[in-house]
Structure formats: structure tokens, C-alpha cells
Scaffold this active site. Structure first.
Site, PDB file in Angstrom:
ATOM      1  N   HIS A 166       3.077  -6.819   4.555  1.00 15.33           N
ATOM      2  CA  HIS A 166       1.692  -6.394   4.827  1.00 15.33           C
ATOM      3  C   HIS A 166       1.329  -6.717   6.267  1.00 15.33           C
ATOM      4  O   HIS A 166       2.063  -7.400   6.983  1.00 15.33           O
ATOM      5  CB  HIS A 166       0.708  -7.144   3.903  1.00 15.33           C
ATOM      6  CG  HIS A 166       0.790  -6.740   2.477  1.00 15.33           C
ATOM      7  ND1 HIS A 166      -0.142  -5.931   1.865  1.00 15.33           N
ATOM      8  CD2 HIS A 166       1.709  -7.040   1.515  1.00 15.33           C
ATOM      9  CE1 HIS A 166       0.193  -5.728   0.598  1.00 15.33           C
ATOM     10  NE2 HIS A 166       1.315  -6.401   0.357  1.00 15.33           N
ATOM     11  N   GLU A 177      -1.877   0.429   7.982  1.00 13.93           N
ATOM     12  CA  GLU A 177      -1.025  -0.641   7.467  1.00 13.93           C
ATOM     13  C   GLU A 177       0.097  -0.068   6.603  1.00 13.93           C
ATOM     14  O   GLU A 177       1.241  -0.536   6.683  1.00 13.93           O
ATOM     15  CB  GLU A 177      -1.865  -1.634   6.645  1.00 13.93           C
ATOM     16  CG  GLU A 177      -1.049  -2.797   6.080  1.00 13.93           C
ATOM     17  CD  GLU A 177      -1.829  -3.655   5.099  1.00 13.93           C
ATOM     18  OE1 GLU A 177      -3.038  -3.418   4.928  1.00 13.93           O
ATOM     19  OE2 GLU A 177      -1.207  -4.549   4.495  1.00 13.93           O
ATOM     20  N   GLU A 218       2.042 -11.418   5.774  1.00  6.41           N
ATOM     21  CA  GLU A 218       1.046 -10.693   6.575  1.00  6.41           C
ATOM     22  C   GLU A 218       1.524 -10.853   8.019  1.00  6.41           C
ATOM     23  O   GLU A 218       1.428 -11.927   8.606  1.00  6.41           O
ATOM     24  CB  GLU A 218      -0.348 -11.303   6.387  1.00  6.41           C
ATOM     25  CG  GLU A 218      -0.885 -11.235   4.964  1.00  6.41           C
ATOM     26  CD  GLU A 218      -1.498  -9.877   4.596  1.00  6.41           C
ATOM     27  OE1 GLU A 218      -1.463  -8.946   5.427  1.00  6.41           O
ATOM     28  OE2 GLU A 218      -2.006  -9.755   3.463  1.00  6.41           O
ATOM     29  N   HIS A 276       0.837  -1.214   0.000  1.00 12.23           N
ATOM     30  CA  HIS A 276       0.000   0.000   0.000  1.00 12.23           C
ATOM     31  C   HIS A 276       0.879   1.274   0.000  1.00 12.23           C
ATOM     32  O   HIS A 276       2.099   1.183  -0.198  1.00 12.23           O
ATOM     33  CB  HIS A 276      -0.992  -0.046   1.158  1.00 12.23           C
ATOM     34  CG  HIS A 276      -1.628  -1.391   1.304  1.00 12.23           C
ATOM     35  ND1 HIS A 276      -2.651  -1.838   0.498  1.00 12.23           N
ATOM     36  CD2 HIS A 276      -1.334  -2.450   2.132  1.00 12.23           C
ATOM     37  CE1 HIS A 276      -2.978  -3.092   0.834  1.00 12.23           C
ATOM     38  NE2 HIS A 276      -2.186  -3.484   1.815  1.00 12.23           N
TER      39      HIS A 276
HETATM   40 ZN    ZN Z   1      -1.956  -5.245   2.778  1.00 16.56          ZN
END
Ligand code: ZN
Length: 299
Positions: free
Chosen positions: A179, A123, A261, A86
């Protein structure tokens, strides 16, 4: 070293001069009387300096002076691409990030805004912070590290296809996209996402499935060791490893690549870890250690 190099250069010039001068004589005699002009006549002379170019000496000098500690570092010569998931200002560019891009198995949004903790820690801020920490560790081990984007970089994205392309064009030995998840409260832990074998449209991951699994397995093991976190309790049967064919960043990669993640931002316990700088340093160490193990063939 400077005086030695000058001495070497003088010797090289001295050694080359007779040869070049002889070459000039041959050229001049072949030219014959009345041929050419003054410009042509002096042409061979610059070749003397070119032949004895300081570049040769510089190269030798650099090798002699050397940086033995740098070349002896465990990741010397390795290229790592880190992809902070992102972008902190994606949310200001919804039209641009919603543009669909081809990922082989379909079309997906160029980028997404990502998730955030209940208290509002984004995030996109988390991923940049962890990537910065991991970059410092990897550079200290001798790697060349490239980021897909950085603070002060593009206002949105890059798009997911571009994130893959950056790793490909860098010829990355390993690429990791960082992430944090946005699952339900109570869902805890980390997981590593591997590229599924995809051969469809512009996507062909077949060559990187196996090395990416080795990379992902190493990252999983070292991330768990460094952070004390457990594999996610809400998917992949608790193995912490899952293959996916719906992520452009993986479908379009031609280099070993995984996503991690790091935890679930929507779970209060995981969020407490993700917002702790000391925990993020551990997370970065786990990621860097996993990459290092993979690149050194210790997976
Ligand atoms: Zn993400």
C-alpha cells in the site's frame, strides 16, 4: 537423453513383463474353465503397460536431467503471496466494494478505492507496479509467487476477506500486502503493519503473530536499506512498526503476513518518490529482500 530414456523404458518393460505375465497366468488359472469373458481375459494386459508406465521413467528422467540451478536458488520451494492493495477500477464499483464483510472484530467494506497523489497517481496503480517488480525479483530467486489480483483481473477487489483467503489457501510461507498511505502533507516515511493478536469471531491470528513480526521486521529493515526512506514520522513513535486489529487482510490470515505502507501519497516529497519508477524498483527490492531474509531465517 531421449535414447537413454527409451532404453531404460525397454528394460523396465522387459523386467516387468515376466512378473505380469505370471500374474496373468495365475489369474487365468484361478478363473477356471468357462469363467469370464474376453474382456476380463485381457484385463491383466493393460496392467503391464501401467506397471511400466512412462510416468516413472519421466520422473526419473526429469530428476536426472534436473534443473540444479532452479533447485539451488535460495527461495526454491517457497510460496509467496503478494497483495496489491485496492484495484484500479474499484471506484467504478462502489456498491460492490461497500458491501460489508466479516473480519472477526467487526464488519468492514469489501474493499476501498485507496488514495492518490495530488497529481492523480492512484495508489492502486502504485501497488500493482511495485508488486510486479517484487514478483520478478522473487521468481528469479526461485520462489513461487501468487498475486491476489492482477491487471486484467477482477473489476473490483478482491474483497479483503478474499485477499486473506488467497494467501491461506496458497499455503503461503509469507504474504505481503503493498500500500501507500493517504495522510496529511508533512507526514513522511513508510511503515509496516503487523497483525495484532486477535481471537474473536472468525479471526484467530495467535499462531501467526510471532512469525509475522519477524517478517515485518525484516521487510522494514530491508525496505529502509533499499530506498533510503525513514520510518513514518507520524505514527508508531517513529519505529516503522505498528500492530493493528482492524484490518481484515490481517485478521483473517493464517499465514505470516504484513502490510507495508511505502510512503505518504499526500505528501509532495513522498509523492515525488512514489511516482518515480526507479524508486519503485528500490521499494520492490526492499520488499523482496525482506521476504527473502525472513524465508531464509535471517531476520
Ligand atoms: Zn491502501
Amino acid at each position: 537423453m531421449f535414447s537413454n530414456k527409451s532404453g531404460v523404458l525397454a528394460i523396465v518393460v522387459a523386467a516387468l513383463l515376466p512378473t505380469c505375465f505370471a500374474g496373468w497366468l495365475v489369474w487365468d488359472s484361478l478363473r477356471g474353465p468357462g469363467g469370464g469373458d474376453e474382456t476380463q481375459r485381457v484385463l491383466p494386459l493393460p496392467s503391464v503397460s501401467a506397471s511400466a508406465s512412462p510416468r516413472t521413467d519421466d520422473a526419473n528422467g526429469a530428476a536426472a536431467a534436473g534443473t540444479p540451478t532452479a533447485s539451488a536458488l535460495p527461495l526454491a520451494g517457497k510460496v509467496v503471496v503478494l497483495d496489491p492493495g485496492h484495484n484500479p477500477t474499484d471506484h467504478e464499483h462502489t456498491a460492490e466494494i461497500n458491501r460489508l464483510v466479516d473480519i472477526g472484530t467487526g464488519r468492514k467494506a469489501c474493499d476501498t478505492t485507496g488514495t492518490a497523489t495530488k497529481a492523480g497517481y492512484a495508489e492502486a496503480a502504485f501497488t500493482l507496479d511495485v508488486v510486479h517488480r517484487a514478483r520478478a525479483l522473487l521468481i528469479a530467486r526461485g520462489a513461487t509467487v501468487k498475486l491476489t489480483h492482477d491487471t486484467g483481473g477482477p473489476a473490483f477487489g478482491p474483497c479483503i476477506d478474499e485477499r486473506a483467503r488467497i494467501g491461506n489457501e496458497a499455503g503461503a510461507d509469507a504474504a505481503v500486502s503493498v500500500h501507500a498511505d493517504g495522510s496529511a502533507a508533512g507526514d513522511r516515511g513508510f511503515h509496516v503493519i503487523l497483525p495484532a493478536s486477535v481471537h474473536q469471531g472468525i479471526a484467530d491470528t495467535r499462531a501467526i503473530v510471532a512469525p509475522s513480526r519477524r517478517l515485518g521486521t525484516a521487510v522494514k529493515r530491508h525496505f529502509a536499506d533499499a530506498t533510503g526512506s525513514a520510518p513514518a514520522n507520524y505514527l508508531a513513535g517513529g519505529t516503522g512498526l505498528i500492530s493493528r486489529s482492524d484490518l481484515g487482510g490481517l485478521n483473517l490470515t493464517t499465514v505470516p503476513k504484513v502490510f507495508i505502507e511505502c510512503g505518504n501519497m499526500r505528501d509532495p516529497n513522498d509523492a515525488a518518490e512514489l511516482t518515480d519508477p526507479a524508486w519503485r524498483q528500490s521499494a520492490a527490492e526492499g520488499i523482496a529482500d525482506g521476504i527473502t531474509a525472513f524465508l531464509r531465517g535471517k531476520t
